[in-house]
Motif scaffolding. Structure first.
Motif, PDB file in Angstrom:
ATOM      1  N   ARG A 262       7.069  -2.130  -0.093  1.00 16.87           N
ATOM      2  CA  ARG A 262       5.675  -2.137   0.360  1.00 16.87           C
ATOM      3  C   ARG A 262       5.546  -1.383   1.691  1.00 16.87           C
ATOM      4  O   ARG A 262       4.618  -0.593   1.881  1.00 16.87           O
ATOM      5  CB  ARG A 262       5.183  -3.568   0.517  1.00 16.87           C
ATOM      6  CG  ARG A 262       3.694  -3.668   0.842  1.00 16.87           C
ATOM      7  CD  ARG A 262       3.284  -5.100   1.149  1.00 16.87           C
ATOM      8  NE  ARG A 262       3.521  -5.984   0.025  1.00 16.87           N
ATOM      9  CZ  ARG A 262       2.684  -6.163  -0.993  1.00 16.87           C
ATOM     10  NH1 ARG A 262       1.557  -5.465  -1.025  1.00 16.87           N
ATOM     11  NH2 ARG A 262       2.968  -7.016  -1.957  1.00 16.87           N
ATOM     12  N   GLU A 263       6.488  -1.607   2.582  1.00 19.25           N
ATOM     13  CA  GLU A 263       6.454  -0.949   3.889  1.00 19.25           C
ATOM     14  C   GLU A 263       6.663   0.558   3.769  1.00 19.25           C
ATOM     15  O   GLU A 263       6.022   1.346   4.487  1.00 19.25           O
ATOM     16  CB  GLU A 263       7.525  -1.563   4.805  1.00 19.25           C
ATOM     17  CG  GLU A 263       7.272  -3.010   5.204  1.00 19.25           C
ATOM     18  CD  GLU A 263       7.585  -4.035   4.100  1.00 19.25           C
ATOM     19  OE1 GLU A 263       7.230  -5.203   4.271  1.00 19.25           O
ATOM     20  OE2 GLU A 263       8.191  -3.639   3.062  1.00 19.25           O
ATOM     21  N   PHE A 264       7.547   0.967   2.855  1.00 15.68           N
ATOM     22  CA  PHE A 264       7.812   2.392   2.655  1.00 15.68           C
ATOM     23  C   PHE A 264       6.557   3.097   2.148  1.00 15.68           C
ATOM     24  O   PHE A 264       6.186   4.174   2.626  1.00 15.68           O
ATOM     25  CB  PHE A 264       8.964   2.567   1.668  1.00 15.68           C
ATOM     26  CG  PHE A 264       9.375   4.001   1.449  1.00 15.68           C
ATOM     27  CD1 PHE A 264      10.259   4.629   2.300  1.00 15.68           C
ATOM     28  CD2 PHE A 264       8.872   4.726   0.373  1.00 15.68           C
ATOM     29  CE1 PHE A 264      10.644   5.955   2.100  1.00 15.68           C
ATOM     30  CE2 PHE A 264       9.252   6.043   0.156  1.00 15.68           C
ATOM     31  CZ  PHE A 264      10.135   6.657   1.029  1.00 15.68           C
ATOM     32  N   VAL A 265       5.887   2.489   1.159  1.00  8.46           N
ATOM     33  CA  VAL A 265       4.673   3.087   0.601  1.00  8.46           C
ATOM     34  C   VAL A 265       3.578   3.149   1.663  1.00  8.46           C
ATOM     35  O   VAL A 265       2.896   4.171   1.812  1.00  8.46           O
ATOM     36  CB  VAL A 265       4.201   2.290  -0.633  1.00  8.46           C
ATOM     37  CG1 VAL A 265       2.833   2.775  -1.105  1.00  8.46           C
ATOM     38  CG2 VAL A 265       5.221   2.411  -1.764  1.00  8.46           C
ATOM     39  N   ALA A 266       3.418   2.064   2.428  1.00  4.61           N
ATOM     40  CA  ALA A 266       2.411   2.048   3.488  1.00  4.61           C
ATOM     41  C   ALA A 266       2.693   3.115   4.539  1.00  4.61           C
ATOM     42  O   ALA A 266       1.778   3.789   5.032  1.00  4.61           O
ATOM     43  CB  ALA A 266       2.358   0.670   4.133  1.00  4.61           C
ATOM     44  N   ALA A 267       3.967   3.295   4.864  1.00  9.43           N
ATOM     45  CA  ALA A 267       4.345   4.304   5.851  1.00  9.43           C
ATOM     46  C   ALA A 267       4.054   5.709   5.347  1.00  9.43           C
ATOM     47  O   ALA A 267       3.665   6.595   6.120  1.00  9.43           O
ATOM     48  CB  ALA A 267       5.827   4.170   6.203  1.00  9.43           C
ATOM     49  N   PHE A 268       4.221   5.932   4.038  1.00  6.47           N
ATOM     50  CA  PHE A 268       4.011   7.264   3.460  1.00  6.47           C
ATOM     51  C   PHE A 268       2.549   7.692   3.580  1.00  6.47           C
ATOM     52  O   PHE A 268       2.256   8.878   3.782  1.00  6.47           O
ATOM     53  CB  PHE A 268       4.440   7.272   1.984  1.00  6.47           C
ATOM     54  CG  PHE A 268       5.169   8.524   1.573  1.00  6.47           C
ATOM     55  CD1 PHE A 268       4.693   9.785   1.908  1.00  6.47           C
ATOM     56  CD2 PHE A 268       6.347   8.450   0.842  1.00  6.47           C
ATOM     57  CE1 PHE A 268       5.363  10.938   1.518  1.00  6.47           C
ATOM     58  CE2 PHE A 268       7.035   9.593   0.455  1.00  6.47           C
ATOM     59  CZ  PHE A 268       6.540  10.841   0.805  1.00  6.47           C
ATOM     60  N   VAL A 269       1.625   6.736   3.441  1.00  6.81           N
ATOM     61  CA  VAL A 269       0.203   7.089   3.485  1.00  6.81           C
ATOM     62  C   VAL A 269      -0.423   6.804   4.851  1.00  6.81           C
ATOM     63  O   VAL A 269      -1.638   6.907   5.013  1.00  6.81           O
ATOM     64  CB  VAL A 269      -0.582   6.352   2.384  1.00  6.81           C
ATOM     65  CG1 VAL A 269      -0.080   6.756   1.010  1.00  6.81           C
ATOM     66  CG2 VAL A 269      -0.512   4.834   2.556  1.00  6.81           C
ATOM     67  N   SER A 270       0.380   6.464   5.839  1.00 12.09           N
ATOM     68  CA  SER A 270      -0.153   6.147   7.160  1.00 12.09           C
ATOM     69  C   SER A 270      -0.737   7.392   7.830  1.00 12.09           C
ATOM     70  O   SER A 270      -0.384   8.529   7.499  1.00 12.09           O
ATOM     71  CB  SER A 270       0.953   5.566   8.043  1.00 12.09           C
ATOM     72  OG  SER A 270       1.938   6.551   8.320  1.00 12.09           O
TER      73      SER A 270
END
Length: 359
Positions: A310-318
């Motif tokens: 979840r954190e990786f995906v959120a970081a990708f679209v940040s």
């Protein structure tokens, strides 16, 4: 601690071959998640690879935990592994430089991967480039088709393409030999190049436009078949290797993503296409004819199961990564317009499952 980044597509495929095989197992009934693996696993597009590795590095540095594993297998190779099944033996994320095909989606569903989320991360341009000291090119789409298609319309049928130099295709082009290093069939860059350059170029010819109207599948087969005989050379999934080849063979051309041009301006230069150079502005506006979107595809069932996904995906679209002025822009990513970027951040939160594509 640096992230584990698998640079060898061959080694990755061999490792995958040693694991569970979708062809020898009964398909799972539902998508199960990546339990049993302690790190995020992303695999696919060589164009998205440097962006995914940069996100992996940033997440590991700022959040701790196990670093993500990122593999460059090409878009097709990434989808093949991603769609192999649910669980920890298969990636959480497929990196892609084109949308998922219906055949790939159907393969996912058949193997129990039924909860796919599509997230657009930005834009890229497909570049036709040569060494800095080589001649300047300004291609029309029709010229690209006439130079690289295996067969061309002749009379009421087709004949083998016999052009040896670009000025035989059109006297306005340089007299250099037709020699192009590009990505292999598993690459989304190649898929997009065929669609955006050769298909559109073919349709400039009345005979091919008529074939498109009457027999679309035959048109695709003819326009998507590249020359061999030492004209188009598959150069693997490592776009940096193509850049190095262009330096060693200054009369050749290479096809790769804009991000690799942006990072190698001291070594290579890009051809214009229809009078337009590939730049940040022309790609983001769509003015450059060979522009495309980039994606990551995520298994929703793995969210909350694979640690850090979840954190990786959120970081990708940040905003700090794929937003305007984000750190991925420095690596050559063309960011989405603000409203589109905000919409993709919402997708990363709500995780809507996509329907089957039409083709």
């Amino acid at each position: 601690m640096k992230p584990l980044i698998c640079l060898s597509a061959t080694a990755a495929l061999l490792l995958a071959a040693c694991g569970p095989s979708a062809s020898t197992q009964a398909p799972a009934k539902s998508s199960g998640g990546g339990g049993g693996r302690q790190e995020v696993w992303a695999a696919g597009s060589s164009t998205v690879f440097p962006f995914a590795t940069r996100v992996a590095e940033n997440v590991a540095r700022t959040g701790g935990g196990r670093p993500a594993k990122v593999e460059s297998l090409g878009t097709g190779g990434g989808f093949k592994l991603f769609c192999g099944g649910p669980g920890s033996a298969y990636p959480d994320i497929a990196d892609a430089s084109r949308p998922i095909k219906k055949s790939e989606f159907d393969k996912c569903v058949a193997n129990g991967v039924t909860d796919i989320v599509e997230i657009k991360i930005g834009y890229d341009g497909i570049v036709i480039a040569n060494a800095k000291g080589g001649p300047a090119y300004d291609f029309k789409l029709e010229q690209i088709y006439r130079g690289l298609a295996a067969q061309l319309p002749a009379g009421t049928g087709f004949a083998k393409n016999g052009a040896k130099t670009w000025n035989q295709v059109d006297p306005a082009l340089p007299a250099d030999p037709i020699l192009v290093y590009g990505p292999p069939p598993t690459s989304g860059t190649r898929d997009a190049f065929l669609e955006l350059a050769l298909e559109k170029g073919a349709r400039k010819l009345p005979a091919m436009e008529a074939l498109h109207a009457a027999k679309e599948e035959e048109f695709k087969a003819k326009s998507h078949t590249l020359r061999s005989e030492g004209v188009w050379i598959d150069a693997g999934e490592n776009d940096n290797a193509i850049v190095q080849t262009l330096e060693k063979t200054p009369h050749s051309l290479g096809v790769f993503g804009y991000s690799f041009l942006d990072n190698n301006m001291d070594k290579v230069k890009a051809a214009k296409v229809e009078g337009v150079s590939p730049t940040f502005a022309t790609i983001s506006s769509g003015a450059y004819p060979l522009s495309r979107s980039l994606y990551i595809y995520v298994k929703k069932a793995n969210i909350g199961v694979t640690p850090g996904l979840r954190e990786f995906v959120a970081a990708f679209v940040s905003d700090g990564a794929t937003g305007k002025g984000g750190y991925l822009q420095d690596r050559g990513l063309i960011p989405l317009p603000a409203a589109d970027h905000a919409a993709q951040k919402d997708v990363a939160k709500t995780l809507p499952i996509i329907a089957a594509p039409k083709s």
